[in-house]
Design an enzyme around this catalytic site. Structure first.
Site, PDB file in Angstrom:
ATOM      1  N   LYS A   1     -24.338  26.879  -5.329  1.00 16.83           N
ATOM      2  CA  LYS A   1     -23.962  25.924  -6.379  1.00 16.83           C
ATOM      3  C   LYS A   1     -23.217  24.735  -5.770  1.00 16.83           C
ATOM      4  O   LYS A   1     -22.798  24.788  -4.597  1.00 16.83           O
ATOM      5  CB  LYS A   1     -23.073  26.638  -7.402  1.00 16.83           C
ATOM      6  CG  LYS A   1     -21.783  27.171  -6.791  1.00 16.83           C
ATOM      7  CD  LYS A   1     -21.100  28.168  -7.700  1.00 16.83           C
ATOM      8  CE  LYS A   1     -19.810  28.634  -7.029  1.00 16.83           C
ATOM      9  NZ  LYS A   1     -19.186  29.744  -7.756  1.00 16.83           N
TER      10      LYS A   1
ATOM     11  N   ARG B   1     -13.131  33.833 -18.619  1.00 15.62           N
ATOM     12  CA  ARG B   1     -13.703  32.506 -18.409  1.00 15.62           C
ATOM     13  C   ARG B   1     -15.109  32.520 -18.999  1.00 15.62           C
ATOM     14  O   ARG B   1     -15.318  32.089 -20.114  1.00 15.62           O
ATOM     15  CB  ARG B   1     -13.694  32.223 -16.893  1.00 15.62           C
ATOM     16  CG  ARG B   1     -14.016  30.833 -16.490  1.00 15.62           C
ATOM     17  CD  ARG B   1     -13.899  30.654 -14.989  1.00 15.62           C
ATOM     18  NE  ARG B   1     -14.848  31.463 -14.240  1.00 15.62           N
ATOM     19  CZ  ARG B   1     -15.061  31.385 -12.939  1.00 15.62           C
ATOM     20  NH1 ARG B   1     -14.340  30.543 -12.210  1.00 15.62           N
ATOM     21  NH2 ARG B   1     -15.944  32.134 -12.345  1.00 15.62           N
TER      22      ARG B   1
ATOM     23  N   TYR C   1      -2.184  -0.158   3.759  1.00 12.83           N
ATOM     24  CA  TYR C   1      -1.555  -0.440   2.458  1.00 12.83           C
ATOM     25  C   TYR C   1      -0.121   0.080   2.417  1.00 12.83           C
ATOM     26  O   TYR C   1       0.171   1.175   2.895  1.00 12.83           O
ATOM     27  CB  TYR C   1      -2.327   0.267   1.343  1.00 12.83           C
ATOM     28  CG  TYR C   1      -3.611  -0.415   0.931  1.00 12.83           C
ATOM     29  CD1 TYR C   1      -3.613  -1.714   0.428  1.00 12.83           C
ATOM     30  CD2 TYR C   1      -4.816   0.262   1.020  1.00 12.83           C
ATOM     31  CE1 TYR C   1      -4.796  -2.325   0.039  1.00 12.83           C
ATOM     32  CE2 TYR C   1      -6.009  -0.335   0.622  1.00 12.83           C
ATOM     33  CZ  TYR C   1      -5.997  -1.636   0.136  1.00 12.83           C
ATOM     34  OH  TYR C   1      -7.153  -2.231  -0.254  1.00 12.83           O
TER      35      TYR C   1
ATOM     36  N   MET D   1      -9.814   3.428   0.709  1.00 12.86           N
ATOM     37  CA  MET D   1     -11.029   3.907   0.047  1.00 12.86           C
ATOM     38  C   MET D   1     -12.173   4.141   1.046  1.00 12.86           C
ATOM     39  O   MET D   1     -12.855   5.154   1.000  1.00 12.86           O
ATOM     40  CB  MET D   1     -11.477   2.894  -1.013  1.00 12.86           C
ATOM     41  CG  MET D   1     -12.652   3.362  -1.838  1.00 12.86           C
ATOM     42  SD  MET D   1     -13.220   2.113  -3.007  1.00 12.86           S
ATOM     43  CE  MET D   1     -11.858   2.066  -4.162  1.00 12.86           C
TER      44      MET D   1
HETATM   45  C1  LIG Z   1     -18.884  30.728  -6.755  1.00 13.97           C
HETATM   46  C2  LIG Z   1     -19.186  32.130  -7.075  1.00 13.97           C
HETATM   47  C3  LIG Z   1     -19.341  33.075  -6.063  1.00 13.97           C
HETATM   48  C4  LIG Z   1     -19.039  32.796  -4.610  1.00 13.97           C
HETATM   49  O1  LIG Z   1     -17.644  32.874  -4.422  1.00 13.97           O
HETATM   50  P1  LIG Z   1     -16.940  32.617  -3.004  1.00 13.97           P
HETATM   51  O2  LIG Z   1     -15.510  32.888  -3.261  1.00 13.97           O
HETATM   52  O3  LIG Z   1     -17.215  31.191  -2.659  1.00 13.97           O
HETATM   53  O4  LIG Z   1     -17.548  33.558  -2.035  1.00 13.97           O
HETATM   54  C5  LIG Z   1     -19.748  34.342  -6.432  1.00 13.97           C
HETATM   55  N1  LIG Z   1     -19.951  34.659  -7.734  1.00 13.97           N
HETATM   56  C6  LIG Z   1     -19.777  33.776  -8.732  1.00 13.97           C
HETATM   57  C7  LIG Z   1     -19.990  34.206 -10.126  1.00 13.97           C
HETATM   58  C8  LIG Z   1     -19.371  32.490  -8.441  1.00 13.97           C
HETATM   59  O5  LIG Z   1     -19.167  31.627  -9.438  1.00 13.97           O
END
Ligand SMILES: *Cc1c(COP(=O)(O)O)cnc(C)c1O
Length: 347
Positions: A40, A134, A250, A298
């Site tokens: 992701k 969550r 800056y 920046m």
């Molecule tokens: C992001 C995520 C992971 C991976 O977690 P890490 O701590 O980066 O290894 C696994 N399961 C779910 C549901 C996640 O959202």
């Protein structure tokens, strides 16, 4: 016709062999379970397409993304049925899209379950909330009739504090086991990167490492296994000399105590090299450590080249970016340090 666009003066130096080695290490550490991969957020900022291709070639068969758009990006690279979309189906359009591409939605609530079934259903994953509060079906709802009608491939839950030693880990593990007894499924999954180190009780059939694949070390015991994957690099655009008493950048937050030789580097906070590195971060080249002087701007950062006469205009320097060290120095998490790396870096 225009000439080809010149190479940008900043790039991520990505060690794909290290990514592969890290996945193999997490797969081995997962014991009887097989390691999947969280890709992701554009592969934690490194580039999801390239990361997924490398992980696929290493043997990974389970890919976790958050959004449907992130699944879409991988469709020509991995088997769509190997993609799990963590946010699940929030609308009939999500359901139709998931069914059309053949990726699995992760069902996170009874209403998502009903929506998926109303759309005709199909193989899905199911997230049980064992403590995060969550996303996910709460434990009190695991006996719901609508869940029994799902065709669940992976029954998953997610650890709250896997990088810490806390009784919550064992409690979540036991709730996950209870859910596994209550709901028919083909595979079970609980552990993220740090969770994998908690032992075989936490492994199930599939583990879901993310950050450690990309060089993150959420528990010290992973330090020996995990290799650095990403090094942000940028070019020195200009070298200049200042006299004692002159200031840099800056708000004049750095004052030279003696004559100095400075380099202006082509990266700044817009690229994710945040202002927390002002007067604090380092770049490296030819083995020399080059301190950041003044505020990060920046698009630019000024470094000290006084003791590095061999480094000059047009040379590339690498930000000191070993993730545990950079997290301790910056106050950012290893996750943030990865995912904030900006789009101007050539990957
Ligand atoms: C992001 C995520 C992971 C991976 O977690 P890490 O701590 O980066 O290894 C696994 N399961 C779910 C549901 C996640 O959202």
């Amino acid at each position: 016709m225009l000439p080809e666009l010149p190479e940008p003066p900043l790039r991520l130096n990505l060690d794909w062999n290290a990514l592969k080695a890290n996945w193999l290490a997490m797969d081995r550490l997962s014991g009887k379970a097989r390691a999947g991969a969280a890709v992701k957020a554009d592969g934690y900022g490194l580039g999801a397409r390239k990361a997924a291709a490398v992980l696929r070639d290493a043997g990974c068969r389970d890919f976790f993304v958050a959004h449907w758009a992130e699944a879409a990006e991988l469709l020509d690279l991995v088997d769509p049925a190997s993609i799990s979309v963590l946010h699940g189906p929030q609308s009939p359009a999500d359901c139709a899209y998931g069914q059309a591409i053949g990726a699995k939605p992760v069902i996170n609530s009874l209403s998502q379950a009903q929506r998926w079934l109303d759309a005709g259903g199909g193989t899905c994953d199911l997230m049980i909330d064992t403590g995060m509060n969550r996303l996910g079906v709460p434990m009190r709802e695991i006996g719901s009739e609508v869940l029994a009608r799902l065709d669940v491939d992976v029954l998953l839950s997610h650890l709250v504090s896997s990088e810490e030693d806390t009784p919550l880990n064992a409690l979540q593990c036991s709730r996950w086991k209870e859910a596994r007894k209550a709901i028919a499924h083909r595979n079970a999954s609980l552990a993220n990167s740090a969770g994998i180190t908690l032992g075989s009780e936490f492994h199930g059939d599939i583990t879901r490492p993310g950050v450690s694949l990309y060089g993150g070390i959420p528990r010290p015991c992973l330090g020996q296994l995990i290799r650095q994957v990403v090094r942000p690099e940028a070019m020195i655009m200009q070298v200049r000399h200042v006299a004692a008493g002159e200031t840099v950048g800056y708000n004049a937050t750095f004052t030279a105590k003696a004559p100095m030789r400075l380099g202006t580097v082509s990266t700044g906070y817009a690229d994710g090299y945040l202002r927390c590195w002002s007067n604090k971060g380092f770049f490296e080249a030819n083995g020399a450590k080059l301190p950041v002087l003044g505020l990060v701007s920046m698009d630019m950062t000024v470094i000290d080249l006084t003791d590095a006469n061999d480094i000059g205009e047009g040379d590339w320097v690498a930000a000191s970016y070993d993730l545990p060290g950079a997290a301790a120095a910056s106050g950012l998490t290893q996750y943030e340090l990865l995912t904030l790396l900006g789009r101007r870096f050539q990957r």
